[in-house]
Design a protein around this motif. Structure first.
Motif, PDB file in Angstrom:
ATOM      1  N   ASP A  17       0.868  -1.172   0.000  1.00  0.00           N
ATOM      2  CA  ASP A  17       0.000   0.000   0.000  1.00  0.00           C
ATOM      3  C   ASP A  17       0.904   1.221   0.000  1.00  0.00           C
ATOM      4  OD1 ASP A  17      -2.596  -1.223   0.126  1.00  0.00           O
ATOM      5  OD2 ASP A  17      -2.136  -1.787   2.180  1.00  0.00           O
ATOM      6  N   ASP A  18       0.718   2.099  -0.978  1.00  0.00           N
ATOM      7  CA  ASP A  18       1.516   3.316  -1.102  1.00  0.00           C
ATOM      8  C   ASP A  18       0.924   4.374  -0.176  1.00  0.00           C
ATOM      9  OD1 ASP A  18       2.776   5.678  -1.806  1.00  0.00           O
ATOM     10  OD2 ASP A  18       2.826   5.190  -3.926  1.00  0.00           O
ATOM     11  N   ALA A  19       1.622   4.653   0.921  1.00  0.00           N
ATOM     12  CA  ALA A  19       1.119   5.597   1.918  1.00  0.00           C
ATOM     13  C   ALA A  19       0.975   7.012   1.360  1.00  0.00           C
ATOM     14  CB  ALA A  19       2.049   5.617   3.131  1.00  0.00           C
ATOM     15  N   SER A  20       1.808   7.378   0.394  1.00  0.00           N
ATOM     16  CA  SER A  20       1.752   8.746  -0.131  1.00  0.00           C
ATOM     17  C   SER A  20       0.550   8.973  -1.040  1.00  0.00           C
ATOM     18  CB  SER A  20       3.045   9.093  -0.876  1.00  0.00           C
ATOM     19  OG  SER A  20       3.193   8.267  -2.015  1.00  0.00           O
ATOM     20  N   SER A  21       0.115   7.932  -1.755  1.00  0.00           N
ATOM     21  CA  SER A  21      -0.998   8.115  -2.689  1.00  0.00           C
ATOM     22  C   SER A  21      -2.267   7.385  -2.261  1.00  0.00           C
ATOM     23  CB  SER A  21      -0.594   7.621  -4.084  1.00  0.00           C
ATOM     24  OG  SER A  21      -0.445   6.214  -4.071  1.00  0.00           O
ATOM     25  N   GLY A  22      -2.145   6.470  -1.314  1.00  0.00           N
ATOM     26  CA  GLY A  22      -3.292   5.689  -0.883  1.00  0.00           C
ATOM     27  C   GLY A  22      -3.613   4.525  -1.801  1.00  0.00           C
ATOM     28  N   GLU A  23      -2.780   4.283  -2.804  1.00  0.00           N
ATOM     29  CA  GLU A  23      -3.028   3.201  -3.756  1.00  0.00           C
ATOM     30  C   GLU A  23      -2.537   1.860  -3.212  1.00  0.00           C
ATOM     31  OE1 GLU A  23      -2.683   5.024  -8.167  1.00  0.00           O
ATOM     32  OE2 GLU A  23      -0.796   4.772  -7.098  1.00  0.00           O
ATOM     33  N   HIS A  24      -3.208   0.804  -3.615  1.00  0.00           N
ATOM     34  CA  HIS A  24      -2.712  -0.558  -3.388  1.00  0.00           C
ATOM     35  C   HIS A  24      -1.989  -0.935  -4.678  1.00  0.00           C
ATOM     36  CE1 HIS A  24      -3.525  -4.754  -1.571  1.00  0.00           C
ATOM     37  NE2 HIS A  24      -2.401  -4.749  -2.252  1.00  0.00           N
ATOM     38  N   VAL A  25      -0.735  -1.329  -4.568  1.00  0.00           N
ATOM     39  CA  VAL A  25       0.112  -1.537  -5.746  1.00  0.00           C
ATOM     40  C   VAL A  25       0.705  -2.947  -5.737  1.00  0.00           C
ATOM     41  CG1 VAL A  25       2.134  -0.690  -7.008  1.00  0.00           C
ATOM     42  CG2 VAL A  25       0.717   0.921  -5.708  1.00  0.00           C
ATOM     43  N   ILE A  26       0.710  -3.554  -6.913  1.00  0.00           N
ATOM     44  CA  ILE A  26       1.414  -4.816  -7.140  1.00  0.00           C
ATOM     45  C   ILE A  26       2.474  -4.522  -8.199  1.00  0.00           C
ATOM     46  CG2 ILE A  26       1.229  -7.221  -7.868  1.00  0.00           C
ATOM     47  CD1 ILE A  26      -0.519  -6.764  -5.486  1.00  0.00           C
ATOM     48  N   GLU A  27       3.750  -4.673  -7.828  1.00  0.00           N
ATOM     49  CA  GLU A  27       4.849  -4.422  -8.762  1.00  0.00           C
ATOM     50  C   GLU A  27       5.466  -5.743  -9.192  1.00  0.00           C
ATOM     51  OE1 GLU A  27       7.824  -1.817  -7.184  1.00  0.00           O
ATOM     52  OE2 GLU A  27       6.520  -0.066  -7.329  1.00  0.00           O
ATOM     53  N   PHE A  28       5.939  -5.759 -10.406  1.00  0.00           N
ATOM     54  CA  PHE A  28       6.586  -6.946 -10.964  1.00  0.00           C
ATOM     55  C   PHE A  28       8.015  -6.592 -11.338  1.00  0.00           C
ATOM     56  CE2 PHE A  28       2.099  -7.435 -11.396  1.00  0.00           C
ATOM     57  CZ  PHE A  28       1.872  -8.778 -11.148  1.00  0.00           C
ATOM     58  N   ARG A  29       8.953  -7.362 -10.778  1.00  0.00           N
ATOM     59  CA  ARG A  29      10.371  -7.199 -11.090  1.00  0.00           C
ATOM     60  C   ARG A  29      10.867  -8.504 -11.676  1.00  0.00           C
ATOM     61  NH1 ARG A  29      12.365  -4.250  -5.534  1.00  0.00           N
ATOM     62  NH2 ARG A  29      11.131  -2.378  -5.851  1.00  0.00           N
ATOM     63  N   ALA A  30      11.469  -8.414 -12.818  1.00  0.00           N
ATOM     64  CA  ALA A  30      11.950  -9.608 -13.512  1.00  0.00           C
ATOM     65  C   ALA A  30      13.467  -9.660 -13.442  1.00  0.00           C
ATOM     66  CB  ALA A  30      11.473  -9.596 -14.959  1.00  0.00           C
ATOM     67  N   PRO A  31      14.010 -10.481 -12.541  1.00  0.00           N
ATOM     68  CA  PRO A  31      15.476 -10.571 -12.425  1.00  0.00           C
ATOM     69  C   PRO A  31      16.141 -11.001 -13.722  1.00  0.00           C
ATOM     70  CG  PRO A  31      14.407 -11.649 -10.568  1.00  0.00           C
ATOM     71  CD  PRO A  31      13.329 -11.305 -11.558  1.00  0.00           C
ATOM     72  N   TRP A  32      15.404 -11.688 -14.616  1.00  0.00           N
ATOM     73  CA  TRP A  32      15.963 -12.128 -15.885  1.00  0.00           C
ATOM     74  C   TRP A  32      16.036 -10.993 -16.899  1.00  0.00           C
ATOM     75  CZ3 TRP A  32      11.819 -11.104 -18.900  1.00  0.00           C
ATOM     76  CH2 TRP A  32      10.553 -11.260 -18.345  1.00  0.00           C
ATOM     77  N   ALA A  33      15.357  -9.880 -16.612  1.00  0.00           N
ATOM     78  CA  ALA A  33      15.434  -8.718 -17.501  1.00  0.00           C
ATOM     79  C   ALA A  33      16.765  -8.015 -17.258  1.00  0.00           C
ATOM     80  CB  ALA A  33      14.263  -7.770 -17.250  1.00  0.00           C
ATOM     81  N   SER A  34      17.102  -7.115 -18.125  1.00  0.00           N
ATOM     82  CA  SER A  34      18.400  -6.441 -18.018  1.00  0.00           C
ATOM     83  C   SER A  34      18.477  -5.512 -16.815  1.00  0.00           C
ATOM     84  CB  SER A  34      18.692  -5.662 -19.302  1.00  0.00           C
ATOM     85  OG  SER A  34      17.686  -4.691 -19.514  1.00  0.00           O
ATOM     86  N   ARG A  35      17.320  -5.164 -16.256  1.00  0.00           N
ATOM     87  CA  ARG A  35      17.300  -4.257 -15.109  1.00  0.00           C
ATOM     88  C   ARG A  35      16.593  -4.951 -13.956  1.00  0.00           C
ATOM     89  NH1 ARG A  35      14.977   0.647 -15.483  1.00  0.00           N
ATOM     90  NH2 ARG A  35      13.093  -0.456 -15.428  1.00  0.00           N
ATOM     91  N   HIS A  36      16.820  -4.470 -12.749  1.00  0.00           N
ATOM     92  CA  HIS A  36      16.191  -5.082 -11.585  1.00  0.00           C
ATOM     93  C   HIS A  36      15.118  -4.187 -10.978  1.00  0.00           C
ATOM     94  CE1 HIS A  36      18.755  -8.556 -11.651  1.00  0.00           C
ATOM     95  NE2 HIS A  36      19.777  -7.769 -11.821  1.00  0.00           N
ATOM     96  N   ASP A  37      14.751  -3.125 -11.665  1.00  0.00           N
ATOM     97  CA  ASP A  37      13.665  -2.266 -11.202  1.00  0.00           C
ATOM     98  C   ASP A  37      12.335  -2.895 -11.590  1.00  0.00           C
ATOM     99  OD1 ASP A  37      15.544  -0.401 -10.351  1.00  0.00           O
ATOM    100  OD2 ASP A  37      15.458   0.729 -12.222  1.00  0.00           O
ATOM    101  N   SER A  38      11.267  -2.356 -11.037  1.00  0.00           N
ATOM    102  CA  SER A  38       9.945  -2.825 -11.439  1.00  0.00           C
ATOM    103  C   SER A  38       9.720  -2.460 -12.897  1.00  0.00           C
ATOM    104  CB  SER A  38       8.871  -2.163 -10.576  1.00  0.00           C
ATOM    105  OG  SER A  38       8.999  -2.607  -9.253  1.00  0.00           O
ATOM    106  N   ILE A  39       9.237  -3.424 -13.653  1.00  0.00           N
ATOM    107  CA  ILE A  39       8.995  -3.155 -15.065  1.00  0.00           C
ATOM    108  C   ILE A  39       7.520  -2.926 -15.345  1.00  0.00           C
ATOM    109  CG2 ILE A  39      11.051  -4.322 -15.899  1.00  0.00           C
ATOM    110  CD1 ILE A  39       9.359  -6.766 -16.523  1.00  0.00           C
ATOM    111  N   LEU A  40       6.667  -3.340 -14.389  1.00  0.00           N
ATOM    112  CA  LEU A  40       5.231  -3.192 -14.575  1.00  0.00           C
ATOM    113  C   LEU A  40       4.590  -3.105 -13.191  1.00  0.00           C
ATOM    114  CD1 LEU A  40       3.069  -5.040 -17.081  1.00  0.00           C
ATOM    115  CD2 LEU A  40       2.419  -5.194 -14.709  1.00  0.00           C
ATOM    116  N   ALA A  41       3.566  -2.280 -13.081  1.00  0.00           N
ATOM    117  CA  ALA A  41       2.827  -2.163 -11.819  1.00  0.00           C
ATOM    118  C   ALA A  41       1.335  -2.079 -12.119  1.00  0.00           C
ATOM    119  CB  ALA A  41       3.270  -0.930 -11.044  1.00  0.00           C
ATOM    120  N   VAL A  42       0.556  -2.722 -11.270  1.00  0.00           N
ATOM    121  CA  VAL A  42      -0.896  -2.637 -11.333  1.00  0.00           C
ATOM    122  C   VAL A  42      -1.336  -2.008 -10.023  1.00  0.00           C
ATOM    123  CG1 VAL A  42      -3.066  -3.913 -11.532  1.00  0.00           C
ATOM    124  CG2 VAL A  42      -1.039  -4.707 -12.777  1.00  0.00           C
TER     125      VAL A  42
END
Length: 81
Positions: A17-42
């Protein structure tokens, strides 16, 4: 960190839960991708329902397979409903 399997590879799934915006967030990080940041969020806004959900894709992630996006949305829906 919890993960789910997509196409034989683990994807980190971060549910918060993002306290700053009040949103409930699901982030996806793919270690197999070239980066380790979230690549997609719902996310669902505070007080919202699944029909209010939005999908954000990191523009630096490049092209993502449609199958991955559909899979991620299904995982997020299961966790958010």
């Amino acid at each position: 960190m919890p993960s789910e399997e997509f196409d034989g590879r683990n994807v980190d799934v971060i549910d918060f839960d993002d306290a700053s915006s009040g949103e409930h967030v699901i982030e996806f990080r793919a270690p197999w991708a070239s980066r380790h940041d979230s690549i997609l969020a719902v996310s669902i806004p505070e007080g919202g329902q699944w029909r209010d959900a939005t999908v954000s894709i990191d523009p630096n992630a490049g092209d993502l397979p449609a199958a991955f996006i559909i899979w991620a949305i299904k995982i997020a829906q299961m966790r958010l409903e």
